[in-house]
Design a protein around this motif. Structure first.
Motif, PDB file in Angstrom:
ATOM      1  N   GLU A   1       5.702  -3.780   6.623  1.00 57.46           N
ATOM      2  CA  GLU A   1       5.470  -5.227   6.546  1.00 57.46           C
ATOM      3  C   GLU A   1       6.161  -5.819   5.323  1.00 57.46           C
TER       4      GLU A   1
ATOM      5  N   ASP B   1      -9.123  -2.441  -3.945  1.00 53.30           N
ATOM      6  CA  ASP B   1      -9.166  -3.304  -2.769  1.00 53.30           C
ATOM      7  C   ASP B   1      -7.756  -3.495  -2.214  1.00 53.30           C
TER       8      ASP B   1
ATOM      9  N   SER C   1      -7.340  -4.655   0.961  1.00 50.44           N
ATOM     10  CA  SER C   1      -7.526  -5.439   2.182  1.00 50.44           C
ATOM     11  C   SER C   1      -6.409  -6.456   2.386  1.00 50.44           C
ATOM     12  N   GLN C   2      -5.785  -6.911   1.285  1.00 53.68           N
ATOM     13  CA  GLN C   2      -4.701  -7.891   1.402  1.00 53.68           C
ATOM     14  C   GLN C   2      -3.319  -7.248   1.240  1.00 53.68           C
ATOM     15  N   ALA C   3      -3.293  -5.954   1.095  1.00 50.26           N
ATOM     16  CA  ALA C   3      -2.012  -5.284   0.881  1.00 50.26           C
ATOM     17  C   ALA C   3      -1.227  -5.161   2.180  1.00 50.26           C
ATOM     18  N   GLN C   4       0.079  -5.147   2.041  1.00 50.24           N
ATOM     19  CA  GLN C   4       0.958  -4.939   3.178  1.00 50.24           C
ATOM     20  C   GLN C   4       1.279  -3.452   3.327  1.00 50.24           C
TER      21      GLN C   4
ATOM     22  N   ASP D   1       0.848  -1.190   0.000  1.00 51.53           N
ATOM     23  CA  ASP D   1       0.000   0.000   0.000  1.00 51.53           C
ATOM     24  C   ASP D   1       0.883   1.239   0.000  1.00 51.53           C
TER      25      ASP D   1
END
Length: 295
Positions: free
Chosen positions: A249, A240, A242-245, A230
């Motif tokens: 991270e 979307d 939602s699964q991004a680091q 992100d």
């Protein structure tokens, strides 16, 4: 020989590059130096000062202006590190050109190629020879950098190629973009695929020549895919996350690779994602829809 360790990160004043510089500064020692580099003096200076003041920072942090499109500047800094410190221990080539969805891919091709490819070639040529024993040279690429993402007509340009041959292929690609014949030659409209394949191919070319010597000296040369991150570069393209680091991270797996005590021969010269090598010939070419909606 200088006993302190020297690390350098390009494109490091924000996003993943900034997180990588922060992680290096936290995990290296009090006598070590992290060079945080970028194109703009004020941004680089501010970022270096902020990283130096973070509670977890242990090493020295210094901002250095480095425009990676200036290949002479890349070579000059490498020579400086060789002269002053007898070399460098960690180099992470991370700089990237940001493209927005409403911009023409073809019109931005020169910048993308200069930042992602010409600069990668220069980093490999300039910093490979000055890596000290135990050194790490990492090029941040993408899972799109596997050969199978290109039209099969283009595979011979990169498969088993030398660095000079990769460079020639990249400049040929640039030429057909300008001539508006790229797509009929098999090149995708989406710049990210050929650019990343060429980055990985360049790393593989250099690694193939150095493998035996480097493994004996515990040196790693590799490309990495950090996964979806992100950042300001990726935000305009995806809805979307939602699964991004977060950048921090995403930096963790790259830094684990950097600080591994011993180089895994299975990872040397490869494109690595979360600690595992991706098959060089894997992947499939992007669809027309991919090329319309992705960078």
């Amino acid at each position: 020989m200088d006993s302190s360790r020297i690390a350098l990160v390009t494109g490091a004043n924000q996003g993943l590059g900034r997180a990588l510089a922060e992680g290096l500064a936290a995990r290296m020692g009090p006598d070590d130096l992290v060079l945080l580099t970028g194109r703009h003096h004020r941004r680089v200076s501010d970022a270096a000062r902020e990283v130096a003041q973070l509670p977890g920072t242990r090493s020295h942090v210094q901002g250095r202006v480095l425009d990676v499109t200036d290949t002479d500047a890349i070579a000059k800094l490498a020579d400086e590190l060789r002269t002053r410190h007898s070399g460098v221990d960690v180099v992470i080539s991370n700089a990237v050109a940001r493209i927005l969805p409403d911009e023409s891919q073809a019109e931005r091709a020169d910048e993308v190629i200069d930042v992602s490819n010409t600069a990668t070639h220069a980093v490999l040529r300039s910093y490979g020879p000055v890596l000290r024993p135990g050194g790490r040279l990492i090029v941040v690429a993408s899972s799109l950098g596997t050969l199978g993402h290109l039209d099969p007509r283009l595979h011979h340009l990169f498969d088993g190629a030398s660095l000079d041959q990769v460079e020639y292929a990249v400049e040929s690609w640039r030429s057909v973009i300008h001539n508006k014949t790229a797509e009929e030659s098999g090149w995708p409209r989406w710049l990210n695929v050929p650019s990343k394949v060429a980055q990985v191919a360049a790393v593989r070319a250099v690694a193939a020549e150095r493998r035996e010597h480097d493994l004996a000296d515990n040196i790693l040369i590799a490309s990495v895919c950090p996964g979806m991150v992100d950042t300001a570069t990726s935000r305009p393209w995806f809805s979307d996350f939602s699964q991004a680091q977060s950048p921090s991270e995403a930096a963790r797996a790259v830094l684990d690779l950097v600080f591994a005590e011993q180089v895994d021969p299975a990872l040397y010269g490869e494109l690595i994602r979360f600690g595992k090598a991706l098959p060089w010939r894997g992947g499939t070419p992007p669809t027309e829809q991919d090329q319309l909606v992705r960078p």
